[in-house]
Design a protein around this motif. Structure first.
Motif, PDB file in Angstrom:
ATOM      1  N   ALA A 102       0.799  -1.158   0.195  1.00 11.74           N
ATOM      2  CA  ALA A 102       0.011   0.063  -0.024  1.00 11.74           C
ATOM      3  C   ALA A 102       0.793   1.363  -0.014  1.00 11.74           C
ATOM      4  CB  ALA A 102      -0.935   0.110   1.278  1.00 11.74           C
ATOM      5  N   ILE A 103       1.873   1.362   0.913  1.00  8.68           N
ATOM      6  CA  ILE A 103       2.764   2.241   0.670  1.00  8.68           C
ATOM      7  C   ILE A 103       3.340   2.632  -0.735  1.00  8.68           C
ATOM      8  CG2 ILE A 103       5.272   3.224   1.782  1.00  8.68           C
ATOM      9  CD1 ILE A 103       4.495   1.961   4.290  1.00  8.68           C
ATOM     10  N   GLY A 104       3.875   1.511  -1.284  1.00  9.62           N
ATOM     11  CA  GLY A 104       4.349   1.573  -2.515  1.00  9.62           C
ATOM     12  C   GLY A 104       3.196   2.261  -3.528  1.00  9.62           C
ATOM     13  N   VAL A 105       2.127   1.644  -3.661  1.00 11.84           N
ATOM     14  CA  VAL A 105       1.002   2.110  -4.459  1.00 11.84           C
ATOM     15  C   VAL A 105       0.802   3.479  -4.483  1.00 11.84           C
ATOM     16  CG1 VAL A 105      -1.060   1.526  -5.203  1.00 11.84           C
ATOM     17  CG2 VAL A 105       0.187  -0.424  -4.775  1.00 11.84           C
ATOM     18  N   LEU A 106       0.385   3.869  -3.108  1.00 14.78           N
ATOM     19  CA  LEU A 106       0.275   5.432  -2.739  1.00 14.78           C
ATOM     20  C   LEU A 106       1.403   6.067  -3.081  1.00 14.78           C
ATOM     21  CD1 LEU A 106      -2.167   4.547   0.210  1.00 14.78           C
ATOM     22  CD2 LEU A 106      -2.846   5.188  -1.934  1.00 14.78           C
ATOM     23  N   LYS A 107       2.510   5.708  -3.596  1.00 13.68           N
ATOM     24  CA  LYS A 107       3.753   6.504  -3.921  1.00 13.68           C
ATOM     25  C   LYS A 107       4.150   7.233  -2.408  1.00 13.68           C
ATOM     26  CE  LYS A 107       2.640   6.875  -8.437  1.00 13.68           C
ATOM     27  NZ  LYS A 107       3.421   5.546  -8.991  1.00 13.68           N
ATOM     28  N   LEU A 108       4.150   6.500  -1.380  1.00 13.22           N
ATOM     29  CA  LEU A 108       4.605   7.148  -0.149  1.00 13.22           C
ATOM     30  C   LEU A 108       6.229   7.135   0.068  1.00 13.22           C
ATOM     31  CD1 LEU A 108       1.596   6.398   2.227  1.00 13.22           C
ATOM     32  CD2 LEU A 108       2.010   8.455   1.045  1.00 13.22           C
ATOM     33  N   GLY A 109       6.666   6.118  -0.590  1.00 11.62           N
ATOM     34  CA  GLY A 109       8.190   6.012  -0.381  1.00 11.62           C
ATOM     35  C   GLY A 109       9.010   6.910  -0.838  1.00 11.62           C
ATOM     36  N   LYS A 110       8.522   7.789  -1.666  1.00 13.87           N
ATOM     37  CA  LYS A 110       9.362   9.146  -2.085  1.00 13.87           C
ATOM     38  C   LYS A 110       9.767   9.705  -1.078  1.00 13.87           C
ATOM     39  CE  LYS A 110       5.344  11.770  -3.211  1.00 13.87           C
ATOM     40  NZ  LYS A 110       4.352  12.595  -4.138  1.00 13.87           N
ATOM     41  N   ILE A 114      14.042  12.071   1.958  1.00  7.83           N
ATOM     42  CA  ILE A 114      14.347  13.350   2.679  1.00  7.83           C
ATOM     43  C   ILE A 114      15.283  12.884   3.816  1.00  7.83           C
ATOM     44  CG2 ILE A 114      12.067  14.270   1.997  1.00  7.83           C
ATOM     45  CD1 ILE A 114      11.440  13.958   4.924  1.00  7.83           C
ATOM     46  N   ILE A 115      15.427  11.769   3.917  1.00  8.23           N
ATOM     47  CA  ILE A 115      16.420  11.282   4.709  1.00  8.23           C
ATOM     48  C   ILE A 115      17.891  11.926   4.796  1.00  8.23           C
ATOM     49  CG2 ILE A 115      17.896   9.526   6.065  1.00  8.23           C
ATOM     50  CD1 ILE A 115      15.645   7.589   5.349  1.00  8.23           C
ATOM     51  N   PRO A 116      18.378  12.844   5.607  1.00  6.94           N
ATOM     52  CA  PRO A 116      19.516  13.546   5.600  1.00  6.94           C
ATOM     53  C   PRO A 116      20.897  12.827   5.332  1.00  6.94           C
ATOM     54  CG  PRO A 116      18.411  14.484   7.296  1.00  6.94           C
ATOM     55  CD  PRO A 116      17.629  13.088   7.023  1.00  6.94           C
ATOM     56  N   TYR A 117      21.802  13.288   4.745  1.00  7.76           N
ATOM     57  CA  TYR A 117      23.031  12.617   4.621  1.00  7.76           C
ATOM     58  C   TYR A 117      23.501  12.301   5.918  1.00  7.76           C
ATOM     59  CZ  TYR A 117      27.694  11.156   2.849  1.00  7.76           C
ATOM     60  OH  TYR A 117      28.687  10.534   2.441  1.00  7.76           O
ATOM     61  N   PRO A 118      23.592  13.145   7.175  1.00  7.34           N
ATOM     62  CA  PRO A 118      24.474  12.801   8.223  1.00  7.34           C
ATOM     63  C   PRO A 118      23.620  11.727   8.897  1.00  7.34           C
ATOM     64  CG  PRO A 118      23.980  15.047   8.091  1.00  7.34           C
ATOM     65  CD  PRO A 118      23.468  14.547   6.742  1.00  7.34           C
ATOM     66  N   ILE A 394      14.846   9.127  14.929  1.00  2.77           N
ATOM     67  CA  ILE A 394      15.405   9.965  15.864  1.00  2.77           C
ATOM     68  C   ILE A 394      16.222  10.988  14.990  1.00  2.77           C
ATOM     69  CG2 ILE A 394      16.845  10.524  17.786  1.00  2.77           C
ATOM     70  CD1 ILE A 394      15.536   7.977  18.975  1.00  2.77           C
ATOM     71  N   GLY A 395      17.141  10.404  14.174  1.00  3.19           N
ATOM     72  CA  GLY A 395      18.202  11.150  13.278  1.00  3.19           C
ATOM     73  C   GLY A 395      17.497  12.216  12.695  1.00  3.19           C
ATOM     74  N   VAL A 396      16.497  11.882  11.766  1.00  2.00           N
ATOM     75  CA  VAL A 396      15.653  12.633  10.948  1.00  2.00           C
ATOM     76  C   VAL A 396      14.814  13.992  11.834  1.00  2.00           C
ATOM     77  CG1 VAL A 396      13.271  12.993   9.619  1.00  2.00           C
ATOM     78  CG2 VAL A 396      15.107  11.033   9.229  1.00  2.00           C
ATOM     79  N   ILE A 397      14.318  13.424  12.885  1.00  3.24           N
ATOM     80  CA  ILE A 397      13.653  14.445  13.860  1.00  3.24           C
ATOM     81  C   ILE A 397      14.835  15.439  14.354  1.00  3.24           C
ATOM     82  CG2 ILE A 397      12.646  14.977  16.091  1.00  3.24           C
ATOM     83  CD1 ILE A 397      11.023  11.934  15.674  1.00  3.24           C
ATOM     84  N   LEU A 398      15.922  14.937  14.630  1.00  4.88           N
ATOM     85  CA  LEU A 398      17.015  15.803  15.144  1.00  4.88           C
ATOM     86  C   LEU A 398      17.613  16.820  14.093  1.00  4.88           C
ATOM     87  CD1 LEU A 398      19.486  13.602  17.216  1.00  4.88           C
ATOM     88  CD2 LEU A 398      18.426  15.752  18.007  1.00  4.88           C
ATOM     89  N   SER A 399      17.623  16.321  12.892  1.00  4.41           N
ATOM     90  CA  SER A 399      17.932  17.098  11.698  1.00  4.41           C
ATOM     91  C   SER A 399      16.933  18.211  11.548  1.00  4.41           C
ATOM     92  CB  SER A 399      18.109  16.204  10.475  1.00  4.41           C
ATOM     93  OG  SER A 399      19.017  15.254  10.873  1.00  4.41           O
ATOM     94  N   ALA A 400      15.861  17.805  11.477  1.00  4.73           N
ATOM     95  CA  ALA A 400      14.547  18.691  11.261  1.00  4.73           C
ATOM     96  C   ALA A 400      14.367  19.931  12.240  1.00  4.73           C
ATOM     97  CB  ALA A 400      13.477  17.992  11.192  1.00  4.73           C
ATOM     98  N   LEU A 401      14.732  19.582  13.507  1.00  3.17           N
ATOM     99  CA  LEU A 401      14.676  20.382  14.586  1.00  3.17           C
ATOM    100  C   LEU A 401      15.874  21.450  14.401  1.00  3.17           C
ATOM    101  CD1 LEU A 401      13.508  18.195  17.605  1.00  3.17           C
ATOM    102  CD2 LEU A 401      12.238  19.803  16.643  1.00  3.17           C
TER     103      LEU A 401
END
Length: 521
Positions: A102-110, A114-118, A394-401
């Motif tokens: 379902a995640i793939g069909v709804l194209k949510l995988g994109k 946004i996962i940052p390089y760090p 947690i890494g994505v949240i830290l990067s966003a904050l």
């Protein structure tokens, strides 16, 4: 020219087959280890590797990527298996696969892009440490102890001499893998190392010394056949849904997180671009089918994928050869699989660790922003101590904050006074939840004249926090008996205010567009 192309194609196909065989050999001890983590039969784990590896390879969005039973999924389902048994496991794997499809069909995988390089760096470093630490269990043996008439089995280190000998052969394996590519690239170095160590092991056994083998590690002789269709025997009611839903959701997200991160790593190594949403569907389809064939679930494996790519595997061929070879080994060549020395496989995995760890990141201190270094270290530690999924989230949240904090500091105004007494605040920067406090501090309500204009030509109103901050400033001026007018808002910013017109009371001069030739330009 045609002969040259034909020769090139033969070389590529040969590399694909040899890479797949190498991966199949390396999958065996890991699959057995994952079975112990989950609390299932080693045969079930290996059959899972065959099913998931084959189906994911056929439908993959990232050719050359290897999928199998994995430690992350084993950890997620261990408690479920212990409490409710295998039938609930199989049902959960089916639901997990459906969620991934379902995640793939709804194209949510994109959104995983946004996962940052760090975070990627921390993930690779943490994963390499996890792989490194996991190998040391293969330097242990089972020891039976009796306490008050009760026998217990515990894992203890090999005797000192045996331990040193095994370390010696691990080092020999790593040396072979290091030297062979310098001599020839016709055969994967890992495969040469495994065959060489197996021959040495056979010779040593005939002289009376036994190296620990895959059979010793599994505690049983590995043999098996084709997986067969099985319908999970669970009641179809709300209670079943309540039990399996949390595990299925967590398993789906953990699996896709590993798959997408592996896809990105292989993209970097091959300078190509995989298809994230297609990979989500492939992983989901593999798990759904696997659940109906009595499997424990799995996802993409970065370690084995790296082995495959570095051994020359670039297409679906190598990814298909690996599970097919694994199945053939189990059905017809289990005697060879059982005698492979663990020292050879541990050496292969140690070289994967060396290749996976981003050694350059150790030199990044003072060369990259401090907040990025914090994210790298945090993700690395959390991956080792907790698990991959938690580390990435947690890494994505830290990067966003941290991004919001830094972005929020970049906002300022240029103040101009008109002859008629009007004061113009020309705002520069993005106004959003991270910058509203600094934005509010830019205005001096008590000392300002009666007519205030806020120019948004070089500003961007991003969210509801920004609208509320602007409305709050306008209200403060109105309470002081002063007038505030907003000008030159972009179309999307004006749309935000139109949508919020029932909860705001700001005055917008729509005639002052960004293209205006008015005096405010």
């Amino acid at each position: 020219m045609k002969w040259r192309q034909l020769s090139l194609n033969k070389t590529l196909i040969k590399n694909e087959f040899l890479s797949g065989i190498t991966v199949a050999l390396a999958l065996i001890p890991e699959s057995v280890a994952f079975a112990f983590v989950a609390g299932v039969s080693p045969i079930l784990s290996i059959q899972t590797a065959v099913m998931i590896g084959l189906i994911a390879a056929i439908f993959t969005g990232r050719p050359g990527m290897i999928s199998s039973s994995t430690a992350a999924i084993a950890v997620v389902f261990a408690a479920l298996i212990a409490q409710h048994g295998l039938d609930y496991l199989f049902a959960t794997v089916i639901v997990m696969g459906i969620i991934q499809i379902a995640i793939g069909v709804l194209k949510l995988g994109k959104f995983a892009r946004i996962i940052p390089y760090p975070v990627m760096l921390g993930f690779l470093n943490g994963l390499s440490i996890v792989i490194f630490l996991a190998q040391w269990d293969q330097f242990k043996i089972n020891q039976v102890t009796t306490v008050n008439g009760v026998e217990t089995i515990e894992r203890v280190w090999l005797p000192q001499t045996d331990l040193l000998i095994m370390l010696l052969f691990v080092g020999l394996t790593m040396l072979i893998i290091y030297i062979v590519p310098k001599l020839t690239k016709a055969v994967p170095a890992s495969l040469v190392a495994i065959i060489t160590l197996t021959i040495i092991s056979i010779i040593l056994s005939r002289t009376g010394y036994h190296l620990q083998t895959v059979q010793d590690f599994a505690g049983m002789e590995l043999s098996g056949g084709l997986p067969h269709f099985y319908l999970p025997q669970v009641p179809l009611n709300f209670e079943t849904v309540r039990i399996i839903a949390p595990y299925a959701l967590v398993g789906a997200l953990v699996g896709l997180t590993e798959a997408v991160l592996t896809l990105q790593v292989i993209d970097e190594m091959t300078d190509t671009r995989g298809r994230t949403n297609k990979e989500c569907v492939a992983q989901g389809l593999a798990n759904t089918v696997n659940g109906f064939f009595g499997g424990m679930g799995g996802d993409a494996m970065i370690g084995q994928s790296i082995i495959n790519v570095k051994s020359g595997g670039r297409t679906r061929i190598s990814a298909i050869v690996a599970p097919v070879t694994l199945l053939i080994f189990l059905m017809f060549g289990s005697s060879f699989v059982n005698i492979i020395p663990l020292a050879g496989l541990v050496g292969v995995m140690f070289m994967v660790v060396v290749g996976t760890f981003e050694w350059e990141s150790l030199k990044y201190g003072g060369k990259i922003p401090l907040q990025d270094m914090v994210v790298v270290i945090a993700v690395t530690v959390i991956t080792v101590v907790v698990n991959l999924a938690s580390a990435v989230i947690i890494g994505v949240i830290l990067s966003a904050l941290m991004f919001a904090w830094e972005k929020g500091k970049v906002i300022y105004v240029n103040i101009e006074n008109e002859p008629d007494g009007t004061r113009i605040y020309k705002v520069n920067g993005s106004i959003f939840f991270g910058s509203v406090l600094n934005f509010k501090d830019l205005f001096n309500v008590n000392d300002d004249p009666n007519q205030i204009v806020i120019d948004f030509k070089y500003a961007k109103v991003m969210d509801h926090s920004a609208i509320d901050a602007i409305n709050s400033i306008a209200s403060r001026y109105e309470q002081a008996g002063k007038s505030v007018t907003l000008i030159r808002l972009s179309d999307d910013c004006q749309r935000l205010f139109r949508n919020a017109k029932t909860i705001t009371s700001v005055k917008i001069d729509h005639s002052q567009s960004i293209q205006s030739k008015h005096r405010y330009v």
